[in-house]
Design a protein around this motif. Structure first.
Motif, short mmCIF file in Angstrom:
data_model
loop_
_atom_site.label_atom_id
_atom_site.label_comp_id
_atom_site.label_asym_id
_atom_site.label_seq_id
_atom_site.Cartn_x
_atom_site.Cartn_y
_atom_site.Cartn_z
N SER A 22 0.84 -1.21 0.00
CA SER A 22 0.00 0.00 0.00
C SER A 22 0.86 1.25 0.00
CB SER A 22 -0.86 0.04 1.27
OG SER A 22 -1.52 -1.17 1.44
N PRO A 23 0.40 2.31 -0.68
CA PRO A 23 1.16 3.57 -0.67
C PRO A 23 1.30 4.13 0.75
CG PRO A 23 -0.59 3.63 -2.32
CD PRO A 23 -0.80 2.39 -1.52
N VAL A 24 2.42 4.81 0.99
CA VAL A 24 2.62 5.51 2.25
C VAL A 24 1.75 6.77 2.23
CG1 VAL A 24 4.30 6.81 3.62
CG2 VAL A 24 4.99 4.66 2.51
N THR A 25 1.00 7.00 3.29
CA THR A 25 0.17 8.20 3.36
C THR A 25 0.64 9.14 4.46
OG1 THR A 25 -1.36 7.00 4.78
CG2 THR A 25 -1.91 7.09 2.45
N ASP A 26 1.46 8.64 5.37
CA ASP A 26 1.85 9.44 6.52
C ASP A 26 3.35 9.29 6.76
OD1 ASP A 26 1.65 11.04 8.80
OD2 ASP A 26 1.37 9.28 10.10
N THR A 59 4.29 -1.77 2.93
CA THR A 59 4.17 -0.37 2.54
C THR A 59 5.20 -0.03 1.47
OG1 THR A 59 3.83 1.76 3.62
CG2 THR A 59 5.77 0.57 4.26
N ARG A 60 4.89 1.00 0.64
CA ARG A 60 5.74 1.27 -0.52
C ARG A 60 6.95 2.14 -0.15
NH1 ARG A 60 3.27 -0.81 -4.78
NH2 ARG A 60 4.66 0.06 -6.33
N MET A 61 7.95 1.48 0.41
CA MET A 61 9.20 2.17 0.71
C MET A 61 10.36 1.22 0.47
SD MET A 61 10.43 4.40 3.99
CE MET A 61 10.66 3.10 5.18
N LEU A 62 11.45 1.78 -0.03
CA LEU A 62 12.65 0.97 -0.22
C LEU A 62 13.88 1.79 0.15
CD1 LEU A 62 14.38 1.81 -3.04
CD2 LEU A 62 12.28 0.96 -4.07
N VAL A 63 14.94 1.09 0.48
CA VAL A 63 16.22 1.76 0.72
C VAL A 63 17.26 1.12 -0.21
CG1 VAL A 63 15.68 2.28 3.13
CG2 VAL A 63 16.93 0.18 2.58
N MET A 64 18.27 1.90 -0.56
CA MET A 64 19.35 1.33 -1.37
C MET A 64 20.61 2.18 -1.26
SD MET A 64 18.20 2.04 -5.29
CE MET A 64 17.95 3.68 -5.91
N ASP A 65 21.72 1.53 -1.55
CA ASP A 65 23.02 2.19 -1.63
C ASP A 65 23.91 1.29 -2.46
OD1 ASP A 65 25.46 3.37 -1.42
OD2 ASP A 65 25.44 3.57 0.76
N CYS A 66 24.15 1.71 -3.71
CA CYS A 66 24.94 0.87 -4.62
C CYS A 66 26.40 1.29 -4.69
CB CYS A 66 24.32 0.87 -6.01
SG CYS A 66 22.65 0.19 -6.03
N ILE A 67 26.83 2.18 -3.78
CA ILE A 67 28.25 2.57 -3.73
C ILE A 67 29.02 1.45 -3.03
CG2 ILE A 67 29.93 4.25 -2.86
CD1 ILE A 67 28.26 5.89 -4.53
N LYS A 68 30.05 0.95 -3.69
CA LYS A 68 30.89 -0.05 -3.03
C LYS A 68 31.83 0.69 -2.08
CE LYS A 68 30.56 -3.63 -6.46
NZ LYS A 68 30.31 -2.99 -7.77
N SER A 69 32.08 0.10 -0.91
CA SER A 69 32.81 0.81 0.14
C SER A 69 34.17 1.32 -0.32
CB SER A 69 32.98 -0.08 1.37
OG SER A 69 33.50 -1.32 1.00
N ALA A 73 32.37 7.43 -0.23
CA ALA A 73 31.40 7.59 0.85
C ALA A 73 30.08 6.90 0.50
CB ALA A 73 31.17 9.07 1.10
N PRO A 74 29.41 6.32 1.49
CA PRO A 74 28.12 5.69 1.24
C PRO A 74 27.08 6.71 0.79
CG PRO A 74 28.62 5.73 3.60
CD PRO A 74 29.84 6.21 2.88
N ARG A 75 26.07 6.22 0.05
CA ARG A 75 24.98 7.09 -0.36
C ARG A 75 23.65 6.41 -0.04
NH1 ARG A 75 22.36 8.87 -6.07
NH2 ARG A 75 21.24 10.64 -5.20
N PRO A 76 23.27 6.42 1.25
CA PRO A 76 22.02 5.77 1.62
C PRO A 76 20.83 6.54 1.05
CG PRO A 76 22.97 6.94 3.51
CD PRO A 76 23.97 7.02 2.40
N MET A 77 19.97 5.84 0.33
CA MET A 77 18.78 6.47 -0.26
C MET A 77 17.52 5.83 0.30
SD MET A 77 19.78 6.96 -4.28
CE MET A 77 18.57 8.26 -4.51
N VAL A 78 16.52 6.66 0.57
CA VAL A 78 15.22 6.19 1.03
C VAL A 78 14.18 6.68 0.03
CG1 VAL A 78 13.50 6.28 2.88
CG2 VAL A 78 15.96 6.31 3.45
N LEU A 79 13.48 5.75 -0.61
CA LEU A 79 12.49 6.11 -1.63
C LEU A 79 11.10 5.70 -1.14
CD1 LEU A 79 15.25 5.91 -3.20
CD2 LEU A 79 13.91 5.29 -5.21
N ILE A 80 10.22 6.70 -0.98
CA ILE A 80 8.85 6.46 -0.56
C ILE A 80 7.95 6.60 -1.79
CG2 ILE A 80 6.98 7.33 0.90
CD1 ILE A 80 9.31 8.48 2.73
N ASN A 81 7.03 5.66 -1.95
CA ASN A 81 6.10 5.63 -3.09
C ASN A 81 6.83 5.84 -4.43
OD1 ASN A 81 4.02 5.34 -1.24
ND2 ASN A 81 3.55 7.53 -1.18
#
Ligand code: NI
Length: 178
Positions: A22-26, A59-69, A73-81
């Motif tokens: 389900s989509p994030v609403t809050d 719920t429609r959320m994902l995280v990712m970081d495709c930078i190899k150590s 520097a890491p690039r943590p991403m949080v994608l909602i909907n």
């Protein structure tokens, strides 16, 4: 102060991994905590992407970081909907894996580049053009939000073989825990 916590990653086969989320609403503290926990769980695994249903949150959320150590520097991403708004005609094949299907890898062909729009944790709309591993990763993770796994792209026989291995793995883990 509450610190980050590792969450259990669901292992295929699990009905929650086959459901459309389900989509994030809050966007609030609870969602922020979930995002922090998911990043921590992903880095700890280690992995480059993790979708909410993989930790049992539908719920429609994902995280990712495709930078190899070793790359920087890491690039943590949080994608909602997140939603894909454009795909390239050019395709690309990567050997994919998944934290919900441990130690199984297979070639999957997907569009080489995609544009994705999403809402950030600050509530702001964002969009980005992804290529390379990032493009593969974001498509793989968005698939999770629609109840789709990378093995769904494989031939049935190969998919069944992997699923049988996972059933066995889950049985072994349950026995260890008992
Ligand atoms: Ni996955």
């Amino acid at each position: 102060m509450t610190g980050m916590a590792l969450r259990d990653i669901l292992i295929h086969p699990d009905p929650r991994l086959k459901k459309v989320t389900s989509p994030v609403t809050d966007i609030g503290p609870e969602l922020e905590r979930l995002a922090d926990d998911m990043l921590e769980t992903m880095y700890n695994a280690p992995g480059i992407g993790l979708a909410a249903p993989q930790v049992g949150v539908m719920t429609r959320m994902l995280v990712m970081d495709c930078i190899k150590s070793e790359e920087g520097a890491p690039r943590p991403m949080v994608l909602i909907n997140p939603r894909v708004t454009w795909v390239s005609d050019e395709m690309n094949t990567y050997e994919e894996g998944c934290l919900s299907i441990p130690e199984q890898y297979a070639d999957v062909e997907r569009p080489a580049e995609v544009k994705v729009s999403w809402t950030g944790l600050d509530g702001a709309e964002q969009s980005e053009h992804f290529s390379g591993l990032w493009a593969t990763c974001v498509q793989h993770e968005i698939d999770h939000l629609d109840g789709k796994l990378f093995i769904d792209y494989l031939r049935p026989l190969k998919r069944q073989m992997i699923t049988r291995k996972m059933v066995k793995l889950k049985r072994e883990r349950a026995r260890e825990r008992a």
